[in-house]
Design an enzyme around this catalytic site. Structure first.
Site, mmCIF file in Angstrom:
data_model
loop_
_atom_site.group_PDB
_atom_site.id
_atom_site.type_symbol
_atom_site.label_atom_id
_atom_site.label_comp_id
_atom_site.label_asym_id
_atom_site.label_seq_id
_atom_site.Cartn_x
_atom_site.Cartn_y
_atom_site.Cartn_z
ATOM 1 N N SER A 91 88.877 4.473 49.266
ATOM 2 C CA SER A 91 88.082 3.244 49.116
ATOM 3 C C SER A 91 87.730 3.026 47.647
ATOM 4 C CB SER A 91 86.845 3.313 50.015
ATOM 5 O OG SER A 91 86.185 2.065 50.064
ATOM 6 N N LEU A 92 86.456 3.102 47.280
ATOM 7 C CA LEU A 92 86.058 2.946 45.883
ATOM 8 C C LEU A 92 86.838 3.907 44.986
ATOM 9 C CD1 LEU A 92 83.916 4.334 43.603
ATOM 10 C CD2 LEU A 92 84.224 1.859 43.647
#
Length: 313
Positions: A91-92
């Site tokens: 994700s991030l």
């Protein structure tokens, strides 16, 4: 011996993170300072002293974690650590992988993920979205439960983290209904998560459209180390291709199991988790039990892996 670095995302933050690393390597605080200066925030103080509610607020968590991931990466480089053959981030963490690959500038990345967090936070009113972890049920059964629960609202798989561990996201009532269906089908646990934003589902499409406008202004260079995208485990290509994947990543699921399997197909045999915590190390061991993985969150672990990897040809 092929190697890979994996970068953690939200969920790996904690008060006091990387404190032992910073005590030995000033580069850690310097990296946090560089990130905080461009936002007008003291990110290091936030990471060490909180308050925890702010630490866990998406718009602050995202730049803080990007700073943490890259701080460890910079310490690795300062010790002449062997360059990994592949990079991926959860994700991030995909943004950290792109920064480490030389594709995305660090300051540009910090500003971008700060805005990303703000857009995500604003996309869904408090209490209207939710996420839940489903443990001990196969992917098909979880997808079926989400399809059944769609009669009461938006819900879908958000993170395919490892065999038997999938996170779902969507409107609160639909997520709760899907959890009930999963339990009926034999899930070992269905746990509502304490998050403020239902990531990686259709509720993020409005935020993704706004993020696309910002991404169009960001320079992306060719990756110097291959990076795998979350949405389909493909390798990053042109600047436009990277932008498209980062937009889709907001509303499509993170296919972490597929990403790790793809690197195994590329003959990666050793992984290192570059950032705070050990979340991805735990997931990797469930995906491929016999593959070596070490979290680099302490100076001793980092030095040990630098030494081990220096022997690989």
């Amino acid at each position: 011996m092929k190697t890979a670095f994996i970068f953690p995302g939200q969920g790996s933050q904690s008060l006091g993170m990387l404190a032992t690393m910073a005590a030995e390597f000033p580069l850690v605080k310097d990296t946090f300072a560089e990130a905080g200066d461009c936002l007008g925030l003291n990110l290091w103080e936030l990471s060490q002293q909180g308050p925890e509610t702010k630490l866990n607020q998406t718009e602050f968590t995202q730049p803080l974690l990007l700073a943490a991931d890259i701080a460890v990466w910079r310490v690795w480089q300062s010790l002449d650590g062997r360059r990994p053959d592949y990079l991926a981030g959860h994700s991030l963490g995909e943004y950290a992988a792109l920064v480490a690959s030389g594709s995305l500038g660090f300051v540009a990345g910090i500003k971008l993920v700060s805005q990303r967090g703000q857009l995500m936070q604003a996309a869904v009113a408090p209490g209207q979205g939710a996420m839940a972890a489903i443990i001990g049920l196969d992917d098909a059964a979880i997808e079926s439960a989400c399809n059944q629960a769609a009669s009461v609202g938006i819900v879908s798989a958000a993170n395919y983290n490892s065999p038997g561990q999938v996170v779902i996201a969507g409107e609160t009532a639909a997520v709760e209904k899907a959890c009930a269906y999963c339990t009926e089908q034999g899930a070992r646990r269905a746990i509502m998560l304490a998050v403020s934003v239902p990531s990686h589902c259709a509720l993020m499409q409005a935020a993704a459209e706004q993020l696309a406008t910002s991404l169009a202004t960001i320079e992306f260079r060719t990756t110097q180390i291959p990076v795998l995208h979350n949405t389909d485990a493909s390798l990053a290509g042109t600047a436009d291709n990277i932008r498209q994947h980062l937009v889709k990543q907001l509303y499509l699921p993170v296919r972490w199991s597929s990403s790790i399997q793809r690197m195994l197909d590329y003959e990666v045999a050793v992984f290192a988790e570059c950032g705070p915590g050990k979340v991805l190390s735990g997931l990797n061991r469930r995906i491929a039990r016999r593959v070596a993985v070490t979290a680099l969150e302490t100076p001793d672990n980092l030095r040990s892996v630098v030494s081990q990897w220096s022997e690989f040809e």
